[in-house]
Scaffold this motif. Structure first.
Motif, PDB file in Angstrom:
ATOM      1  N   PHE A 114       0.839  -1.205   0.000  1.00  0.00           N
ATOM      2  CA  PHE A 114       0.000   0.000   0.000  1.00  0.00           C
ATOM      3  C   PHE A 114       0.874   1.255   0.000  1.00  0.00           C
ATOM      4  O   PHE A 114       0.590   2.217  -0.712  1.00  0.00           O
ATOM      5  CB  PHE A 114      -0.913   0.013   1.227  1.00  0.00           C
ATOM      6  CG  PHE A 114      -1.916  -1.108   1.238  1.00  0.00           C
ATOM      7  CD1 PHE A 114      -2.410  -1.641   0.064  1.00  0.00           C
ATOM      8  CD2 PHE A 114      -2.374  -1.643   2.443  1.00  0.00           C
ATOM      9  CE1 PHE A 114      -3.335  -2.679   0.067  1.00  0.00           C
ATOM     10  CE2 PHE A 114      -3.288  -2.679   2.457  1.00  0.00           C
ATOM     11  CZ  PHE A 114      -3.766  -3.197   1.264  1.00  0.00           C
ATOM     12  N   ILE A 115       1.950   1.218   0.805  1.00  0.00           N
ATOM     13  CA  ILE A 115       2.860   2.368   0.879  1.00  0.00           C
ATOM     14  C   ILE A 115       3.527   2.601  -0.475  1.00  0.00           C
ATOM     15  O   ILE A 115       3.631   3.735  -0.954  1.00  0.00           O
ATOM     16  CB  ILE A 115       3.915   2.139   1.977  1.00  0.00           C
ATOM     17  CG1 ILE A 115       3.257   2.163   3.355  1.00  0.00           C
ATOM     18  CG2 ILE A 115       5.014   3.206   1.904  1.00  0.00           C
ATOM     19  CD1 ILE A 115       4.177   1.714   4.474  1.00  0.00           C
ATOM     20  N   GLY A 116       3.994   1.530  -1.096  1.00  0.00           N
ATOM     21  CA  GLY A 116       4.669   1.672  -2.386  1.00  0.00           C
ATOM     22  C   GLY A 116       3.738   2.131  -3.487  1.00  0.00           C
ATOM     23  O   GLY A 116       4.146   2.876  -4.379  1.00  0.00           O
ATOM     24  N   ALA A 117       2.465   1.721  -3.427  1.00  0.00           N
ATOM     25  CA  ALA A 117       1.509   2.099  -4.472  1.00  0.00           C
ATOM     26  C   ALA A 117       1.056   3.545  -4.329  1.00  0.00           C
ATOM     27  O   ALA A 117       0.930   4.268  -5.319  1.00  0.00           O
ATOM     28  CB  ALA A 117       0.308   1.163  -4.427  1.00  0.00           C
ATOM     29  N   ALA A 144      -2.076   7.966   0.414  1.00  0.00           N
ATOM     30  CA  ALA A 144      -3.281   7.217   0.756  1.00  0.00           C
ATOM     31  C   ALA A 144      -3.023   6.275   1.922  1.00  0.00           C
ATOM     32  O   ALA A 144      -3.894   6.084   2.790  1.00  0.00           O
ATOM     33  CB  ALA A 144      -3.766   6.430  -0.456  1.00  0.00           C
ATOM     34  N   ALA A 145      -1.823   5.685   1.974  1.00  0.00           N
ATOM     35  CA  ALA A 145      -1.476   4.797   3.080  1.00  0.00           C
ATOM     36  C   ALA A 145      -1.440   5.551   4.407  1.00  0.00           C
ATOM     37  O   ALA A 145      -1.925   5.055   5.432  1.00  0.00           O
ATOM     38  CB  ALA A 145      -0.126   4.137   2.810  1.00  0.00           C
ATOM     39  N   MET A 146      -0.891   6.757   4.374  1.00  0.00           N
ATOM     40  CA  MET A 146      -0.851   7.575   5.594  1.00  0.00           C
ATOM     41  C   MET A 146      -2.258   7.953   6.051  1.00  0.00           C
ATOM     42  O   MET A 146      -2.582   7.893   7.243  1.00  0.00           O
ATOM     43  CB  MET A 146      -0.018   8.832   5.345  1.00  0.00           C
ATOM     44  CG  MET A 146       1.469   8.575   5.151  1.00  0.00           C
ATOM     45  SD  MET A 146       2.415  10.082   4.815  1.00  0.00           S
ATOM     46  CE  MET A 146       2.240  10.932   6.384  1.00  0.00           C
ATOM     47  N   SER A 166      -4.902   6.319   5.581  1.00  0.00           N
ATOM     48  CA  SER A 166      -5.632   5.137   6.060  1.00  0.00           C
ATOM     49  C   SER A 166      -5.131   4.663   7.421  1.00  0.00           C
ATOM     50  O   SER A 166      -5.622   3.657   7.942  1.00  0.00           O
ATOM     51  CB  SER A 166      -5.509   4.004   5.048  1.00  0.00           C
ATOM     52  OG  SER A 166      -4.168   3.566   4.933  1.00  0.00           O
ATOM     53  N   GLY A 167      -4.150   5.378   7.982  1.00  0.00           N
ATOM     54  CA  GLY A 167      -3.686   5.054   9.328  1.00  0.00           C
ATOM     55  C   GLY A 167      -2.439   4.202   9.400  1.00  0.00           C
ATOM     56  O   GLY A 167      -2.035   3.781  10.496  1.00  0.00           O
ATOM     57  N   ILE A 168      -1.791   3.944   8.281  1.00  0.00           N
ATOM     58  CA  ILE A 168      -0.557   3.147   8.289  1.00  0.00           C
ATOM     59  C   ILE A 168       0.611   4.025   8.745  1.00  0.00           C
ATOM     60  O   ILE A 168       0.793   5.143   8.255  1.00  0.00           O
ATOM     61  CB  ILE A 168      -0.268   2.573   6.896  1.00  0.00           C
ATOM     62  CG1 ILE A 168      -1.383   1.599   6.490  1.00  0.00           C
ATOM     63  CG2 ILE A 168       1.080   1.857   6.865  1.00  0.00           C
ATOM     64  CD1 ILE A 168      -1.238   1.068   5.077  1.00  0.00           C
ATOM     65  N   ALA A 169       1.400   3.510   9.692  1.00  0.00           N
ATOM     66  CA  ALA A 169       2.598   4.224  10.171  1.00  0.00           C
ATOM     67  C   ALA A 169       3.710   4.022   9.134  1.00  0.00           C
ATOM     68  O   ALA A 169       4.534   3.110   9.250  1.00  0.00           O
ATOM     69  CB  ALA A 169       3.018   3.711  11.533  1.00  0.00           C
ATOM     70  N   VAL A 170       3.729   4.873   8.128  1.00  0.00           N
ATOM     71  CA  VAL A 170       4.596   4.692   6.959  1.00  0.00           C
ATOM     72  C   VAL A 170       6.063   4.620   7.350  1.00  0.00           C
ATOM     73  O   VAL A 170       6.788   3.700   6.941  1.00  0.00           O
ATOM     74  CB  VAL A 170       4.359   5.822   5.939  1.00  0.00           C
ATOM     75  CG1 VAL A 170       5.385   5.742   4.802  1.00  0.00           C
ATOM     76  CG2 VAL A 170       2.951   5.731   5.369  1.00  0.00           C
ATOM     77  N   ASN A 171       6.527   5.578   8.148  1.00  0.00           N
ATOM     78  CA  ASN A 171       7.941   5.603   8.525  1.00  0.00           C
ATOM     79  C   ASN A 171       8.348   4.361   9.301  1.00  0.00           C
ATOM     80  O   ASN A 171       9.411   3.780   9.062  1.00  0.00           O
ATOM     81  CB  ASN A 171       8.249   6.857   9.348  1.00  0.00           C
ATOM     82  CG  ASN A 171       8.282   8.110   8.491  1.00  0.00           C
ATOM     83  OD1 ASN A 171       8.283   8.034   7.261  1.00  0.00           O
ATOM     84  ND2 ASN A 171       8.285   9.261   9.127  1.00  0.00           N
ATOM     85  N   ARG A 172       7.493   3.947  10.235  1.00  0.00           N
ATOM     86  CA  ARG A 172       7.827   2.771  11.037  1.00  0.00           C
ATOM     87  C   ARG A 172       7.902   1.521  10.172  1.00  0.00           C
ATOM     88  O   ARG A 172       8.834   0.714  10.306  1.00  0.00           O
ATOM     89  CB  ARG A 172       6.775   2.570  12.128  1.00  0.00           C
ATOM     90  CG  ARG A 172       7.112   1.428  13.085  1.00  0.00           C
ATOM     91  CD  ARG A 172       6.039   1.257  14.132  1.00  0.00           C
ATOM     92  NE  ARG A 172       4.782   0.804  13.520  1.00  0.00           N
ATOM     93  CZ  ARG A 172       3.642   0.691  14.177  1.00  0.00           C
ATOM     94  NH1 ARG A 172       3.575   1.032  15.462  1.00  0.00           N
ATOM     95  NH2 ARG A 172       2.552   0.258  13.568  1.00  0.00           N
ATOM     96  N   VAL A 173       6.955   1.352   9.275  1.00  0.00           N
ATOM     97  CA  VAL A 173       6.953   0.175   8.392  1.00  0.00           C
ATOM     98  C   VAL A 173       8.188   0.168   7.501  1.00  0.00           C
ATOM     99  O   VAL A 173       8.828  -0.878   7.318  1.00  0.00           O
ATOM    100  CB  VAL A 173       5.665   0.150   7.546  1.00  0.00           C
ATOM    101  CG1 VAL A 173       5.734  -0.946   6.482  1.00  0.00           C
ATOM    102  CG2 VAL A 173       4.446  -0.066   8.436  1.00  0.00           C
ATOM    103  N   ARG A 204       9.193   1.787  -8.958  1.00  0.00           N
ATOM    104  CA  ARG A 204       8.235   2.781  -8.484  1.00  0.00           C
ATOM    105  C   ARG A 204       7.419   2.289  -7.295  1.00  0.00           C
ATOM    106  O   ARG A 204       6.608   3.020  -6.749  1.00  0.00           O
ATOM    107  CB  ARG A 204       7.299   3.178  -9.622  1.00  0.00           C
ATOM    108  CG  ARG A 204       8.024   3.869 -10.766  1.00  0.00           C
ATOM    109  CD  ARG A 204       7.035   4.370 -11.799  1.00  0.00           C
ATOM    110  NE  ARG A 204       7.686   5.042 -12.902  1.00  0.00           N
ATOM    111  CZ  ARG A 204       7.050   5.623 -13.910  1.00  0.00           C
ATOM    112  NH1 ARG A 204       5.720   5.588 -13.946  1.00  0.00           N
ATOM    113  NH2 ARG A 204       7.710   6.215 -14.883  1.00  0.00           N
ATOM    114  N   GLY A 205       7.619   1.032  -6.922  1.00  0.00           N
ATOM    115  CA  GLY A 205       6.957   0.501  -5.738  1.00  0.00           C
ATOM    116  C   GLY A 205       5.604  -0.122  -6.013  1.00  0.00           C
ATOM    117  O   GLY A 205       5.017   0.050  -7.073  1.00  0.00           O
ATOM    118  N   GLY A 206       5.117  -0.877  -4.993  1.00  0.00           N
ATOM    119  CA  GLY A 206       3.774  -1.430  -5.048  1.00  0.00           C
ATOM    120  C   GLY A 206       3.620  -2.736  -5.785  1.00  0.00           C
ATOM    121  O   GLY A 206       2.519  -3.265  -5.883  1.00  0.00           O
ATOM    122  N   GLU A 207       4.711  -3.307  -6.314  1.00  0.00           N
ATOM    123  CA  GLU A 207       4.607  -4.529  -7.109  1.00  0.00           C
ATOM    124  C   GLU A 207       5.740  -5.485  -6.769  1.00  0.00           C
ATOM    125  O   GLU A 207       6.750  -5.103  -6.196  1.00  0.00           O
ATOM    126  CB  GLU A 207       4.652  -4.211  -8.609  1.00  0.00           C
ATOM    127  CG  GLU A 207       3.481  -3.391  -9.107  1.00  0.00           C
ATOM    128  CD  GLU A 207       3.572  -3.103 -10.597  1.00  0.00           C
ATOM    129  OE1 GLU A 207       4.476  -3.673 -11.239  1.00  0.00           O
ATOM    130  OE2 GLU A 207       2.761  -2.325 -11.101  1.00  0.00           O
TER     131      GLU A 207
END
Length: 329
Positions: free
Chosen positions: A205-208, A212-214, A216-223, A273-276
């Motif tokens: 989700f972060i890569g795509a 939007a990931a942020m 939706s509540g995802i801790a992007v930096n931590r992940v 580019r991420g997400g795949e």
């Protein structure tokens, strides 16, 4: 007249769909390409299909196969790590020095893995917290890790390690090297984890779409930091296993390994580019690159030409990724 126009429009459309189908089933396509190399080389030289050759290829590609797990996960998150080869060499060297100093084997191995975790943590902090571009950050840590390994050993390999340390690197089970069994187990474990666990789905989700990931509540930096730590640990594990196989810590090991790992991951379907991407696809990419190297070695192709071929494969893989992107938009 109108039928001719329709035919001309339908032909490119059909061709486009065929190409798109082949590109999107990357794992199946790779498997067919691998089988093609095996069949072709079996006619060129009788030694290619020998058990000893396949054993050598399988054992030789284990460090790359272990590291590509982390690289595929990082690429899915929109990042990458160019320091993996240097971290592998540093871990290999440090574990060897600790063993020579009389440190118990389990403690030395754990400290080597912790060293990889620290390297990954540093990369993660530099990229997420400070905001340094992954290219610059991991190039810097690549140079630092390699430099530390060379300083500690003055450029020489560290040998005369305890015989028990070489067990994993030398032992076999039912004729299959333990290194290969361990590597395949990791591939299966992480492939299943990426497909079925919540944490690894967050990476995609972060890569795509990071915003939007942020939201939706995802801790992007931590992940992302955890992903870099995982990659560092896997690189360190590859270094420990390499030291066990060679019975020495080599500060120059893994030189330019990051190029092969990146090429394998992108060939396997990961996107810059991420997400795949999948772990299985990345592993098949490693097998593909390893077989190309093995084929060129058997054909007595110069090592310098092998470097050119791997670079060309990486460029073609990235071009393929861009073609897939354009076809899907």
């Amino acid at each position: 007249m109108s039928l001719q126009i329709l035919d001309k429009q339908a032909a490119p459309s059909l061709m486009s769909r065929v190409i798109s189908a082949c590109l999107h089933t990357r794992e199946l396509t790779l498997l067919l390409m691998i089988l093609g190399i095996v069949v072709m080389m079996s006619f060129v030289t009788p030694y290619f299909l020998s058990a000893s050759n396949f054993r050598a290829v399988a054992v030789g590609m284990t460090p790359t196969a272990i590291i590509v797990i982390g690289m595929a996960i990082l690429l899915a998150s929109g990042g990458f790590d160019l320091s993996v080869g240097s971290v592998m060499a540093l871990s290999s060297t440090v574990v060897a020095l600790l063993l020579l100093a009389g440190v118990p084997m389990p403690v030395a191995v754990i400290l080597g893995l912790l060293l990889g975790a620290v390297a990954g943590l540093v990369n993660g902090i530099l990229i997420t917290m400070i905001g340094i571009n992954p290219l610059v950050a991991t190039l810097g840590t690549m140079s630092i890790a390699r430099g530390i390994a060379l300083v500690l050993t003055e450029g020489f390999s560290v040998s005369s390690l305890p015989p028990a340390f070489g067990y994993i690197g030398k032992a076999s089970l039912l004729g299959i090297p333990l290194l290969v069994i361990l590597t395949l187990s990791l591939i299966i474990l992480f492939d299943l984890a990426v497909r079925h666990t919540r944490f690894f789905r967050q990476i995609y989700f972060i890569g795509a779409n990071e915003k939007a990931a942020m939201l939706s509540g995802i801790a992007v930096n931590r992940v992302r930091i955890i992903a870099y730590i995982l990659t560092g640990v896997l690189a360190a594990l590859a270094g420990v296993l390499l030291a066990s196989r060679l019975m020495s810590g080599t500060p120059t090991a893994g030189n330019a390994l990051e190029l092969q790992v990146l090429a394998a991951a992108v060939i396997g379907g990961a996107s810059l580019r991420g997400g795949e991407g999948t772990i299985l696809g990345a592993f098949l990419g490693v097998v593909f690159v390893a077989l190309i190297n093995n084929a060129m070695t058997m054909l007595a192709v110069s090592i310098y030409w092998q470097m050119i071929v791997i670079g060309a494969v990486l460029v073609c893989a990235v071009a393929l990724d861009m073609l897939v992107r354009r076809q899907s938009t």
